[in-house]
Design an enzyme around this catalytic site. Structure first.
Site, PDB file in Angstrom:
ATOM      1  N   LYS A 186      43.470   6.915  21.138  1.00 24.43           N
ATOM      2  CA  LYS A 186      44.762   6.456  20.638  1.00 24.43           C
ATOM      3  C   LYS A 186      45.493   5.876  21.847  1.00 24.43           C
ATOM      4  O   LYS A 186      45.883   6.611  22.759  1.00 24.43           O
ATOM      5  CB  LYS A 186      45.554   7.605  20.031  1.00 24.43           C
ATOM      6  CG  LYS A 186      46.921   7.180  19.523  1.00 24.43           C
ATOM      7  CD  LYS A 186      47.713   8.364  19.001  1.00 24.43           C
ATOM      8  CE  LYS A 186      49.159   7.972  18.778  1.00 24.43           C
ATOM      9  NZ  LYS A 186      50.018   9.140  18.552  1.00 24.43           N
ATOM     10  N   GLY A 243      59.621  11.875  16.924  1.00 27.11           N
ATOM     11  CA  GLY A 243      60.486  13.052  16.939  1.00 27.11           C
ATOM     12  C   GLY A 243      61.838  12.843  16.273  1.00 27.11           C
ATOM     13  O   GLY A 243      62.659  13.751  16.247  1.00 27.11           O
ATOM     14  N   ALA A 296      54.288   8.580  13.705  1.00 29.58           N
ATOM     15  CA  ALA A 296      55.594   8.885  14.311  1.00 29.58           C
ATOM     16  C   ALA A 296      56.761   8.727  13.351  1.00 29.58           C
ATOM     17  O   ALA A 296      56.849   7.760  12.602  1.00 29.58           O
ATOM     18  CB  ALA A 296      55.861   8.046  15.555  1.00 29.58           C
ATOM     19  N   GLY A 297      57.638   9.685  13.415  1.00 28.43           N
ATOM     20  CA  GLY A 297      58.913   9.609  12.706  1.00 28.43           C
ATOM     21  C   GLY A 297      58.953  10.333  11.377  1.00 28.43           C
ATOM     22  O   GLY A 297      60.030  10.562  10.833  1.00 28.43           O
ATOM     23  N   ASN A 356      52.872  15.344  13.769  1.00 26.42           N
ATOM     24  CA  ASN A 356      52.821  16.476  14.698  1.00 26.42           C
ATOM     25  C   ASN A 356      54.107  17.272  14.589  1.00 26.42           C
ATOM     26  O   ASN A 356      54.136  18.364  14.060  1.00 26.42           O
ATOM     27  CB  ASN A 356      52.574  15.994  16.130  1.00 26.42           C
ATOM     28  CG  ASN A 356      52.401  17.147  17.110  1.00 26.42           C
ATOM     29  OD1 ASN A 356      52.381  18.317  16.729  1.00 26.42           O
ATOM     30  ND2 ASN A 356      52.287  16.849  18.368  1.00 26.42           N
ATOM     31  N   SER A 357      55.225  16.669  15.045  1.00 24.44           N
ATOM     32  CA  SER A 357      56.496  17.393  15.043  1.00 24.44           C
ATOM     33  C   SER A 357      56.842  17.927  13.663  1.00 24.44           C
ATOM     34  O   SER A 357      57.330  19.057  13.529  1.00 24.44           O
ATOM     35  CB  SER A 357      57.638  16.487  15.505  1.00 24.44           C
ATOM     36  OG  SER A 357      57.370  15.949  16.763  1.00 24.44           O
TER      37      SER A 357
END
Lengths: 378, 245
Positions: B82, B143, B169-170, B191-192
């Site tokens: 990645k 995040g 992301a996001g 992830n987050s």
């Protein structure tokens, strides 16, 4: 006696210090603000914000989790030398303090680094006092090279340097520079720095920008809480960080919140900050700067550190020795720079973090990134 | 699934299993060359049948990312990478220029390149042209939990893409993941949203169900939305048949 330094316009906090007369409504507005700035920070640090401590803590924890997850990055300080030519009224290493002075010779530095590495750290912060013939730039450069062979991340907390010197440090493997202004209040700064090169307020203020210009990846800023009005200093700290981020967008910023600790010289804090005050400062800064790593050292007592881990704070030291030769020697010949509040071992500290649902992260950087720039030793 | 930000390795492994993820990404900066308790590789070794994808998080430019990718391949034994280049360490937005440069070099070296990228339809085609295996546009800033703030750009990327599109992301909630899959995205990377949730393993399972539902909905075909106007009860074009009769 030198003339009192003038505060640059980009740093001047006075337009926002009216926030010290903030109302509860101002605090609520600050807590709900999409893009909080200096005005909101001042409101969150005003007396009106005292009843909002729990709300601020909840917000600080949520923001910390969002940006850093349930992890705490770990680092360790290593004191290289305690020679100093400065007369900082609050420092145990000031030149008028009577205590044994020494520096670690390169083979001793290697021994200290090895002892520290044994405890699991991959990030080390090398500290010295002012630039002296005993421990000047060339000595520091050599120590950085030694550390970069063993550690993935090497930081330096020392005297302000020239851009060229910072570039040489970066080439040698230094990825972080910490340079606290101690206090941004020019009048207090002038009074507390009785003599020595550190008396030059503007030279120190511009040090972080020089480091960033030279390619240092991360610069640590901070004030020594107790020296001056903490709201004045906090707003200046925020403005300093914002100024650097605008000019040097590829560099990272970290912020620390050291409180004045007992040290040789018996200096008493002029503006004492209690634990609740420190906690509120951390919460407020986290709310205003959600993605900036916030550090907490072993100056504080264990119970306070336990509570603050993950509550705004995302990076911590543990098992620290603040004396020269503190890791490898059973009985170091010098005193520490300050009294360590949290004397727990690294395993004990990590066990506490895990019990609180946090993961201590020792390796959060790889030397391959600095080596890719054609420098360092990996 | 991303593997950082968890409170411990056990939770991370449990969440990856619960998510049904087929690819996990691991930051090289968290991989130790000597086994340690917080080393990611040791824990990930427990996960069988999952593709390991080192990421170059921490790289500020193409040369750093290329070097990190090569080291990641050595350490993880995986050709997947990645490419993640974010020069600003605070908002972590990807650098389109350096990402393109690194992707070009790494694809030519035989890596399976999956670039984290801005949701830019033109950049998407450029990355596809140099041989990337997939596109990983962001839904919103890392995040931020702002979800699919880039939805309009994602639709343009999806319309033209010949390779899989993975929203990275996001994302904050499973419903956003479902929306991405409904839209036609091939996968999401989170992830987050899992690691920082109240119960990461339960949240991972929720994402798994949402992704499945979104995929099923996309296959079934959503009802046409048109321009937002309701169908008139009386035909507006009835007059046309008069002339044709």
């Amino acid at each position: 006696m030198t003339a009192q330094p003038r505060m640059p316009a980009w740093l001047d906090p006075s337009p926002w210090l009216d926030g010290r007369g903030a109302t509860p409504a101002d605090v609520e507005r600050a807590l709900g603000c999409d893009a909080p700035g200096p005005r909101e920070l001042a409101a969150l640090l005003s007396p009106a914000a005292r009843p909002f401590m729990e709300e601020m803590a909840q917000r600080a924890r949520a923001l910390t989790q969002r940006h850093f997850g349930r992890t705490i990055s770990m680092y360790a300080p290593l004191y290289l030398a305690n020679f100093c030519t400065n007369g900082c009224a609050y420092c145990g290493f000031a030149s008028d303090r009577v205590q044994p002075r020494r520096r670690l010779e390169p083979p001793e530095v290697e021994e200290e680094l090895a002892a520290l590495k044994e405890t699991g750290f991959e990030e080390v912060l090398l500290l010295t006092g002012e630039r002296t013939p005993h421990a000047g730039f060339d000595y520091l450069l050599e120590c950085v090279s030694l550390a970069a062979r063993m550690f993935h991340a090497v930081g330096v907390e020392a005297f302000p340097m020239t851009t060229r010197e910072y570039a040489l440090l970066a080439e040698a493997g230094c990825s972080g520079v910490t340079l606290y202004q101690e206090t941004y209040d020019p009048r207090q700064y002038d009074r507390l720095h009785r003599w020595g090169p550190k008396k030059d307020y503007l030279d120190r203020l511009d040090g972080p920008a020089r480091a960033m210009e030279a390619g240092i990846r991360t610069v640590g800023l901070g004030v020594l809480l107790g020296l001056s009005d903490p709201v004045f200093d906090a707003v200046c700290l925020l403005r300093h960080a914002a100024h650097l981020q605008r000019d040097h967008w590829k560099s990272g910023i970290t912020l620390s919140f050291p409180r004045l600790r007992p040290q040789s010289g018996n200096f008493s804090a002029t503006f004492p900050v209690d634990e609740a005050g420190l906690a509120r400062l951390v919460f407020a800064v986290r709310i205003v700067l959600p993605d900036v790593p916030l550090l907490l050292s072993t100056r504080e007592r264990p119970e306070f550190r336990d509570g603050m881990a993950g509550l705004g704070i995302s990076k911590m030291s543990a098992g620290s020795r603040t004396s020269v030769g503190g890791y490898g020697e059973a009985d170091p010949a010098t005193e520490g720079q300050f009294e360590v509040g949290d004397k727990r071992s690294v395993p004990d500290f990590c066990a506490m973090l895990r019990n609180r649902g946090l993961e201590p992260v020792f390796k959060n950087w790889d030397s391959v990134f600095r080596d890719a720039a054609g420098a360092g030793h990996g | 699934m991303g593997t950082g930000k968890f409170q411990d390795a056990e939770t991370m492994v449990g969440a990856v299993r619960a998510s049904g993820a087929q690819i996990v990404t691991v930051a090289l900066r968290r991989v130790g060359r000597n086994p340690r308790e917080d080393d990611m590789l040791g824990s990930l070794g427990e996960l069988k049948g999952i593709t390991l994808m080192p990421n170059t998080s921490g790289a500020r430019n193409a040369s750093e990312a290329i070097r990190a990718a090569r080291l990641g391949r050595e350490l993880c034994g995986s050709p997947f990478v990645k490419v993640e280049i974010h020069p600003n360490p605070h908002h972590l937005m990807p650098d389109p220029i350096e990402t393109f440069e690194a992707a070009t070099v790494l694809a030519a070296e035989g890596f399976v390149v999956m670039p984290y990228m801005p949701a830019d339809p033109v950049l998407a085609k450029r990355l596809e042209d140099v041989g990337c295996a997939s596109l990983m546009p962001l839904g919103s800033a890392i995040g931020s939990g702002r979800g699919l703030a880039t939805a309009e750009m994602l639709r343009l990327i999806l319309r033209d893409a010949r390779i899989p599109v993975i929203v990275d992301a996001g994302l904050r909630s499973p419903s956003e993941a479902a929306a991405a899959l409904e839209m036609g995205c091939d996968a999401v990377l989170v992830n987050s949203a899992v690691a920082a949730s109240g119960d990461p393993i339960a949240m991972a399972a929720a994402f798994a169900r949402a992704v499945g539902a979104g995929r099923d909905a996309h296959r079934a075909g959503l009802m046409p939305q048109g321009g937002g106007a309701a169908l008139a009860t009386s035909p507006l074009t009835a007059f046309l048949s008069v002339e044709g009769a």
